[in-house]
Design a protein around this motif. Structure first.
Motif, PDB file in Angstrom:
ATOM      1  N   CYS A 139       0.837  -1.207   0.000  1.00 56.03           N
ATOM      2  CA  CYS A 139       0.000   0.000   0.000  1.00 56.03           C
ATOM      3  C   CYS A 139       0.870   1.255   0.000  1.00 56.03           C
ATOM      4  N   GLN A 140       1.802   1.294  -0.919  1.00 49.71           N
ATOM      5  CA  GLN A 140       2.788   2.372  -0.990  1.00 49.71           C
ATOM      6  C   GLN A 140       2.439   3.317  -2.134  1.00 49.71           C
ATOM      7  N   LEU A 141       2.311   4.585  -1.828  1.00 50.63           N
ATOM      8  CA  LEU A 141       2.029   5.618  -2.821  1.00 50.63           C
ATOM      9  C   LEU A 141       3.270   6.483  -3.007  1.00 50.63           C
ATOM     10  N   GLU A 142       3.721   6.635  -4.259  1.00 56.83           N
ATOM     11  CA  GLU A 142       4.906   7.428  -4.572  1.00 56.83           C
ATOM     12  C   GLU A 142       4.684   8.166  -5.890  1.00 56.83           C
ATOM     13  N   THR A 143       5.327   9.333  -6.023  1.00 53.71           N
ATOM     14  CA  THR A 143       5.386  10.020  -7.313  1.00 53.71           C
ATOM     15  C   THR A 143       6.806   9.924  -7.836  1.00 53.71           C
ATOM     16  N   ILE A 144       6.960   9.294  -9.002  1.00 53.14           N
ATOM     17  CA  ILE A 144       8.281   9.055  -9.591  1.00 53.14           C
ATOM     18  C   ILE A 144       8.257   9.522 -11.039  1.00 53.14           C
ATOM     19  N   HIS A 145       9.142  10.441 -11.365  1.00 49.46           N
ATOM     20  CA  HIS A 145       9.247  10.974 -12.730  1.00 49.46           C
ATOM     21  C   HIS A 145       7.895  11.474 -13.243  1.00 49.46           C
ATOM     22  N   GLY A 146       7.163  12.163 -12.397  1.00 45.83           N
ATOM     23  CA  GLY A 146       5.904  12.756 -12.815  1.00 45.83           C
ATOM     24  C   GLY A 146       4.744  11.784 -12.917  1.00 45.83           C
ATOM     25  N   ILE A 147       4.938  10.526 -12.507  1.00 48.72           N
ATOM     26  CA  ILE A 147       3.869   9.519 -12.532  1.00 48.72           C
ATOM     27  C   ILE A 147       3.508   9.164 -11.091  1.00 48.72           C
ATOM     28  N   GLN A 148       2.216   9.125 -10.807  1.00 45.29           N
ATOM     29  CA  GLN A 148       1.753   8.667  -9.500  1.00 45.29           C
ATOM     30  C   GLN A 148       1.720   7.145  -9.504  1.00 45.29           C
ATOM     31  N   TRP A 149       2.400   6.532  -8.539  1.00 46.62           N
ATOM     32  CA  TRP A 149       2.471   5.081  -8.466  1.00 46.62           C
ATOM     33  C   TRP A 149       1.841   4.574  -7.181  1.00 46.62           C
ATOM     34  N   CYS A 150       1.189   3.428  -7.278  1.00 44.71           N
ATOM     35  CA  CYS A 150       0.753   2.670  -6.118  1.00 44.71           C
ATOM     36  C   CYS A 150       1.387   1.280  -6.237  1.00 44.71           C
ATOM     37  N   PHE A 151       2.133   0.863  -5.203  1.00 45.55           N
ATOM     38  CA  PHE A 151       2.764  -0.456  -5.195  1.00 45.55           C
ATOM     39  C   PHE A 151       2.160  -1.278  -4.070  1.00 45.55           C
ATOM     40  N   ASP A 152       1.652  -2.455  -4.398  1.00 44.52           N
ATOM     41  CA  ASP A 152       1.189  -3.364  -3.362  1.00 44.52           C
ATOM     42  C   ASP A 152       1.363  -4.795  -3.841  1.00 44.52           C
ATOM     43  N   GLY A 153       2.084  -5.586  -3.049  1.00 44.59           N
ATOM     44  CA  GLY A 153       2.412  -6.954  -3.452  1.00 44.59           C
ATOM     45  C   GLY A 153       1.388  -7.988  -3.063  1.00 44.59           C
ATOM     46  N   ALA A 154       0.149  -7.596  -2.784  1.00 48.84           N
ATOM     47  CA  ALA A 154      -0.891  -8.567  -2.406  1.00 48.84           C
ATOM     48  C   ALA A 154      -0.989  -9.666  -3.454  1.00 48.84           C
ATOM     49  N   HIS A 155      -1.145 -10.921  -2.977  1.00 48.89           N
ATOM     50  CA  HIS A 155      -1.146 -12.041  -3.933  1.00 48.89           C
ATOM     51  C   HIS A 155      -2.094 -13.169  -3.532  1.00 48.89           C
ATOM     52  N   THR A 156      -2.954 -12.949  -2.547  1.00 46.24           N
ATOM     53  CA  THR A 156      -4.026 -13.900  -2.245  1.00 46.24           C
ATOM     54  C   THR A 156      -5.357 -13.192  -2.452  1.00 46.24           C
ATOM     55  N   GLN A 157      -6.434 -13.979  -2.542  1.00 44.09           N
ATOM     56  CA  GLN A 157      -7.741 -13.356  -2.774  1.00 44.09           C
ATOM     57  C   GLN A 157      -8.091 -12.391  -1.652  1.00 44.09           C
ATOM     58  N   GLN A 160      -0.159  12.617 -20.365  1.00 40.00           N
ATOM     59  CA  GLN A 160       0.413  13.534 -19.379  1.00 40.00           C
ATOM     60  C   GLN A 160       0.144  13.061 -17.951  1.00 40.00           C
ATOM     61  N   SER A 161      -1.005  13.354 -17.385  1.00 37.23           N
ATOM     62  CA  SER A 161      -1.272  12.954 -16.004  1.00 37.23           C
ATOM     63  C   SER A 161      -1.595  11.457 -15.951  1.00 37.23           C
ATOM     64  N   THR A 162      -0.787  10.712 -15.191  1.00 39.04           N
ATOM     65  CA  THR A 162      -0.882   9.251 -15.217  1.00 39.04           C
ATOM     66  C   THR A 162      -0.766   8.684 -13.810  1.00 39.04           C
ATOM     67  N   PHE A 163      -1.652   7.727 -13.499  1.00 46.43           N
ATOM     68  CA  PHE A 163      -1.605   6.980 -12.247  1.00 46.43           C
ATOM     69  C   PHE A 163      -1.428   5.507 -12.589  1.00 46.43           C
ATOM     70  N   VAL A 164      -0.538   4.807 -11.860  1.00 51.06           N
ATOM     71  CA  VAL A 164      -0.256   3.391 -12.125  1.00 51.06           C
ATOM     72  C   VAL A 164      -0.359   2.611 -10.824  1.00 51.06           C
ATOM     73  N   CYS A 165      -1.141   1.539 -10.834  1.00 48.53           N
ATOM     74  CA  CYS A 165      -1.224   0.620  -9.705  1.00 48.53           C
ATOM     75  C   CYS A 165      -0.555  -0.698 -10.091  1.00 48.53           C
ATOM     76  N   VAL A 166       0.479  -1.095  -9.343  1.00 43.96           N
ATOM     77  CA  VAL A 166       1.191  -2.354  -9.558  1.00 43.96           C
ATOM     78  C   VAL A 166       0.807  -3.301  -8.431  1.00 43.96           C
ATOM     79  N   THR A 167       0.188  -4.434  -8.761  1.00 38.91           N
ATOM     80  CA  THR A 167      -0.240  -5.354  -7.714  1.00 38.91           C
ATOM     81  C   THR A 167      -0.336  -6.782  -8.256  1.00 38.91           C
ATOM     82  N   GLY A 168      -0.627  -7.717  -7.343  1.00 44.36           N
ATOM     83  CA  GLY A 168      -0.795  -9.120  -7.712  1.00 44.36           C
ATOM     84  C   GLY A 168       0.377 -10.000  -7.342  1.00 44.36           C
ATOM     85  N   SER A 169       1.556  -9.396  -7.124  1.00 43.81           N
ATOM     86  CA  SER A 169       2.753 -10.197  -6.877  1.00 43.81           C
ATOM     87  C   SER A 169       3.845  -9.317  -6.291  1.00 43.81           C
TER      88      SER A 169
END
Length: 511
Positions: free
Chosen positions: A337-355, A485-494
């Protein structure tokens, strides 16, 4: 099997240690990683066990004990570490991180009752294998890792002829032994140990007299090895309970608690259910999400057990003590559940991997909608290579998000493998944890997810992509940013996917 004694291992040690230290000076961290990756990976072992229909048993613990003897220790030596042992399906890593953070703050304020050196062993790692083994809140240095790695490697080779087991243990077992070797060598007097898989037959469960034990939230995961019901999984997880420590847990689904209580009774201890106190609020803790409150409460309880069991009185009310509050607030546990802005992109990182964990992540993301609702492009980057039904996992994530009544936010979806680079290689430190053992065609998981997404979530097929590597997934994200231009990315699943994204972004930062 020839009887192998600690004296035998130490005989070899006395002869080889000087040679090992001398040769280590010529052997590098990269050499250590190359050898580590030569060991059978966790993924391959799990695949083998599934194919054979074999479940872990007492024999695995006998083998682990012999490896410990071969590197010069007895199981009783581990008691010097004052172990805090944590099992569970969800939140065990976060609970360990809270515990370490609190103890570090107590170390500053109460040196008389605090551990002098705090060790933590967790898995998997995101960027570097050194993250798994920490000393006083920091990953062990590459220099120390290399030094102790080759000490242990040489000890195992020197004693191989006296054992019928393989010369070296598999990847996770090797790292577990290495963590103990480092902790004992560096004078650790509080070791926070996260279970790998299960509990009863996990390689970390050689610990005979832990200071504290806890089982975090339970759910269905690794069912081929641990059982197909919550009750069966609870039995395995509660295998870490010992008579030396109160058996701690959090609120559980109804079918889990009777099993946990039974197992605690079998181990001649008592079960204590820790509930997050009302005065503990989400804004007080450094890890985002309401589900982290129970993890924080468990950590506070385990710290209390440590203080009590080591013969100190400690603060009267841990939750009101400033150093405990600082530990909860300042905890760091990347990729959750980590929120960061990197190189002008809003990122959400979460390694959740079970239902269950993905559903919780979806609900948390919906509660943070204000962070990305104005972004023109909203991108989901997803993978789950090792679970049987990745579509059920992405459905759980969407169910969690939609439970708040919000529309699904994603304009684009990218389904990536865990392979790091476009030349079809993994980052060396991510190789073994990411080994794919599936014999089906390459990209079959990603293509199945993309097909499902196009059918159920998007009528525009050009906004759904399959990425053969993490590097290409990140390139796709940057191409979307150039258009939107304005971009949000959620990385999850693993967590492995999340770690790969971190590695690629780190490299880009230096180019």
């Amino acid at each position: 099997m020839a009887k192998l004694t600690t004296r035998t291992a130490r005989k070899y040690l006395n002869f080889r240690l000087g040679q090992s230290n001398m040769s280590t000076n010529q052997r590098t961290f990269d050499d250590a990683i190359e050898r580590l990756n030569s060991l059978q990976s966790n993924a391959k072992v799990l695949e083998m066990l599934r194919n054979r229909g074999k479940v872990p048993n007492d024999q695995s613990m006998i083998e682990m004990k012999e490896y410990l003897n071969r590197i010069g220790y007895q199981t009783s030596d581990l008691n010097r570490l004052n172990v805090i042992h944590v099992a569970g399906t969800k939140g065990k890593g976060s609970t360990c991180a809270f515990t370490s953070s609190i103890l570090l703050e107590i170390q500053k304020k109460y040196p008389d009752i605090a551990p002098k050196c705090i060790g933590m062993y967790t898995s998997p790692h995101l960027r570097s294998v050194c993250e798994r083994i920490q000393l006083n809140g920091k990953p062990v240095s590459k220099e120390l890792f290399t030094k102790y790695f080759f000490q242990m490697w040489d000890r195992l080779e020197a004693t191989a002829s006296e054992s019928s087991n393989p010369e070296k243990p598999m990847y996770f077992r090797f790292l577990t032994l290495l963590a103990w070797h480092i902790f004992l060598s560096e004078g650790v007097d509080a070791a926070i140990i996260e279970v790998g898989i299960g509990g009863e037959y996990d390689s970390t469960n050689l610990i005979e007299q832990p200071i504290a034990t806890a089982v975090t939230s339970l759910g269905l995961d690794h069912t081929a090895l641990l059982g197909s019901s919550i009750a069966e999984i609870a039995w395995q997880k509660a295998g870490i309970y010992k008579s030396s420590a109160t058996a701690l847990t959090c609120n559980q689904v109804p079918e889990a608690l009777p099993v946990l209580e039974q197992r605690a009774n079998e181990r001649h201890t008592s079960l204590r259910v820790i509930k997050a106190p009302l005065e503990l609020k989400e804004e007080m803790i450094g890890l985002s999400g309401a589900h982290q409150l129970s993890n924080a409460a468990l950590a506070i309880a385990m710290v209390g057990e440590y203080i009590h069991k080591t013969g100190h009185s400690g603060p009267a009310n841990l939750l009101k003590d400033p150093c405990v509050l600082n530990g909860l607030r300042d905890v760091k546990w990347p990729g959750r559940c980590q929120l960061e802005t990197i190189h002008g992109i809003q990122w959400c990182f979460d390694g959740a991997h079970t239902q269950e964990s993905l559903e919780a992540t979806g609900a948390w993301l919906a509660s943070r909608r204000q962070h990305f609702q104005d972004a023109k492009a909203r991108v989901l980057v997803f993978n789950q290579q090792s679970r049987d039904d990745p579509i059920a996992l992405i459905q759980a994530f969407l169910k969690g998000y939609e439970s708040s009544g919000k529309d699904i936010p994603f304009t684009h979806a990218i389904f990536s493998t865990n392979i790091t680079w476009k030349n079809a290689t993994y980052n060396p430190e991510l190789l073994s944890v990411n080994t794919v053992t599936d014999n089906r065609p390459a990209l079959h998981v990603q293509e199945a997810l993309a097909t499902w997404w196009n059918k159920n979530r998007s009528s525009l097929n050009d906004t759904t992509k399959v990425a053969p590597t993490v590097e290409e997934a990140i390139e796709m994200v940057h191409n979307i940013k150039e258009e939107s231009q304005s971009t949000f990315v959620c990385v999850t699943g693993s967590l492995h996917l999340t770690g790969g994204v971190f590695v690629v972004l780190d490299k880009a930062a230096f180019e």
